[in-house]
Design a protein around this motif. Structure first.
Motif, PDB file in Angstrom:
ATOM      1  N   ARG A  11       0.849  -1.178   0.000  1.00  0.00           N
ATOM      2  CA  ARG A  11       0.000   0.000   0.000  1.00  0.00           C
ATOM      3  C   ARG A  11       0.894   1.240   0.000  1.00  0.00           C
ATOM      4  NH1 ARG A  11      -3.014  -3.677  -0.911  1.00  0.00           N
ATOM      5  NH2 ARG A  11      -4.591  -4.491   0.455  1.00  0.00           N
ATOM      6  N   ARG A  12       0.385   2.314  -0.561  1.00  0.00           N
ATOM      7  CA  ARG A  12       1.082   3.593  -0.497  1.00  0.00           C
ATOM      8  C   ARG A  12       0.093   4.627   0.007  1.00  0.00           C
ATOM      9  NH1 ARG A  12      -0.467   6.606  -5.013  1.00  0.00           N
ATOM     10  NH2 ARG A  12      -1.362   5.329  -6.666  1.00  0.00           N
ATOM     11  N   LEU A  13       0.605   5.751   0.469  1.00  0.00           N
ATOM     12  CA  LEU A  13      -0.239   6.829   0.956  1.00  0.00           C
ATOM     13  C   LEU A  13      -0.249   7.942  -0.079  1.00  0.00           C
ATOM     14  CD1 LEU A  13       1.032   6.914   4.633  1.00  0.00           C
ATOM     15  CD2 LEU A  13      -1.014   5.784   3.747  1.00  0.00           C
ATOM     16  N   GLU A  14      -1.417   8.420  -0.405  1.00  0.00           N
ATOM     17  CA  GLU A  14      -1.590   9.449  -1.429  1.00  0.00           C
ATOM     18  C   GLU A  14      -2.370  10.614  -0.828  1.00  0.00           C
ATOM     19  OE1 GLU A  14      -0.958  11.034  -5.029  1.00  0.00           O
ATOM     20  OE2 GLU A  14      -0.348   9.002  -4.528  1.00  0.00           O
ATOM     21  N   ASP A  37       3.402   2.946  13.544  1.00  0.00           N
ATOM     22  CA  ASP A  37       4.834   2.944  13.219  1.00  0.00           C
ATOM     23  C   ASP A  37       5.049   2.840  11.703  1.00  0.00           C
ATOM     24  OD1 ASP A  37       5.540   3.136  15.884  1.00  0.00           O
ATOM     25  OD2 ASP A  37       5.953   0.995  16.110  1.00  0.00           O
ATOM     26  N   TYR A  38       4.334   1.930  11.052  1.00  0.00           N
ATOM     27  CA  TYR A  38       4.434   1.790   9.596  1.00  0.00           C
ATOM     28  C   TYR A  38       3.953   3.058   8.895  1.00  0.00           C
ATOM     29  CZ  TYR A  38       5.417  -3.251   9.735  1.00  0.00           C
ATOM     30  OH  TYR A  38       5.994  -4.477   9.925  1.00  0.00           O
ATOM     31  N   PHE A  39       2.868   3.639   9.400  1.00  0.00           N
ATOM     32  CA  PHE A  39       2.312   4.855   8.810  1.00  0.00           C
ATOM     33  C   PHE A  39       3.334   5.993   8.871  1.00  0.00           C
ATOM     34  CE2 PHE A  39       0.055   8.884   9.131  1.00  0.00           C
ATOM     35  CZ  PHE A  39      -0.806   8.819   8.048  1.00  0.00           C
ATOM     36  N   TYR A  40       3.904   6.234  10.048  1.00  0.00           N
ATOM     37  CA  TYR A  40       4.902   7.306  10.179  1.00  0.00           C
ATOM     38  C   TYR A  40       6.119   7.055   9.289  1.00  0.00           C
ATOM     39  CZ  TYR A  40       2.624   9.678  14.096  1.00  0.00           C
ATOM     40  OH  TYR A  40       1.759  10.385  14.888  1.00  0.00           O
ATOM     41  N   ASP A  41       6.561   5.821   9.208  1.00  0.00           N
ATOM     42  CA  ASP A  41       7.699   5.489   8.346  1.00  0.00           C
ATOM     43  C   ASP A  41       7.365   5.796   6.886  1.00  0.00           C
ATOM     44  OD1 ASP A  41      10.360   4.404   7.892  1.00  0.00           O
ATOM     45  OD2 ASP A  41       9.334   2.688   7.000  1.00  0.00           O
ATOM     46  N   ALA A  42       6.161   5.454   6.468  1.00  0.00           N
ATOM     47  CA  ALA A  42       5.742   5.728   5.086  1.00  0.00           C
ATOM     48  C   ALA A  42       5.675   7.225   4.823  1.00  0.00           C
ATOM     49  CB  ALA A  42       4.391   5.079   4.814  1.00  0.00           C
ATOM     50  N   GLY A  46       8.779   8.193   2.661  1.00  0.00           N
ATOM     51  CA  GLY A  46       8.217   7.933   1.338  1.00  0.00           C
ATOM     52  C   GLY A  46       8.175   6.463   0.968  1.00  0.00           C
ATOM     53  N   ARG A  47       8.137   5.603   1.958  1.00  0.00           N
ATOM     54  CA  ARG A  47       8.110   4.160   1.704  1.00  0.00           C
ATOM     55  C   ARG A  47       6.680   3.653   1.541  1.00  0.00           C
ATOM     56  NH1 ARG A  47      12.398   2.587   6.357  1.00  0.00           N
ATOM     57  NH2 ARG A  47      14.217   3.389   5.276  1.00  0.00           N
ATOM     58  N   VAL A  71      -5.128   5.503   1.442  1.00  0.00           N
ATOM     59  CA  VAL A  71      -4.355   4.285   1.260  1.00  0.00           C
ATOM     60  C   VAL A  71      -4.642   3.765  -0.142  1.00  0.00           C
ATOM     61  CG1 VAL A  71      -3.944   1.959   2.109  1.00  0.00           C
ATOM     62  CG2 VAL A  71      -4.530   3.786   3.735  1.00  0.00           C
ATOM     63  N   GLU A  72      -3.595   3.566  -0.930  1.00  0.00           N
ATOM     64  CA  GLU A  72      -3.710   3.102  -2.322  1.00  0.00           C
ATOM     65  C   GLU A  72      -2.834   1.883  -2.514  1.00  0.00           C
ATOM     66  OE1 GLU A  72      -5.537   4.354  -4.717  1.00  0.00           O
ATOM     67  OE2 GLU A  72      -6.202   6.210  -3.781  1.00  0.00           O
ATOM     68  N   ARG A  73      -3.091   1.125  -3.574  1.00  0.00           N
ATOM     69  CA  ARG A  73      -2.183   0.042  -3.945  1.00  0.00           C
ATOM     70  C   ARG A  73      -0.886   0.649  -4.443  1.00  0.00           C
ATOM     71  NH1 ARG A  73      -4.198  -4.650  -3.142  1.00  0.00           N
ATOM     72  NH2 ARG A  73      -6.370  -5.092  -3.515  1.00  0.00           N
ATOM     73  N   ALA A  74       0.235   0.064  -4.081  1.00  0.00           N
ATOM     74  CA  ALA A  74       1.542   0.570  -4.514  1.00  0.00           C
ATOM     75  C   ALA A  74       1.817   0.170  -5.944  1.00  0.00           C
ATOM     76  CB  ALA A  74       2.640   0.046  -3.599  1.00  0.00           C
TER      77      ALA A  74
END
Length: 74
Positions: A11-14, A37-42, A46-47, A71-74
């Protein structure tokens, strides 16, 4: 597992400007510790978010942070 298959599960954040009335919206404070934790890292690095099951974030869901991110598909 092929790397393309793994990528499609990530998933990616847009960032988004508006929120549809039918969207699922959660505030960042509602995320569990691991997902947060994953959200902040993303956001910070930019992960992509990890593959299905590692977080409880669903495609299309809106997270309220310093604005709205979907939340989008990467």
């Amino acid at each position: 597992m092929a790397s393309s298959e793994l990528r499609s599960r990530q998933r990616r954040l847009e960032p988004v400007e508006s929120v549809p009335p039918t969207a699922t919206v959660r505030h960042v404070d509602q995320l569990d510790t691991e997902t947060l934790d994953y959200f902040y890292d993303a956001v910070e690095n930019g992960r992509a978010l990890p593959a299905d099951g590692a977080t409880n974030l669903e495609v299309g869901e809106i997270i309220v942070f310093n604005g709205y991110v979907r939340v989008e598909r990467a």
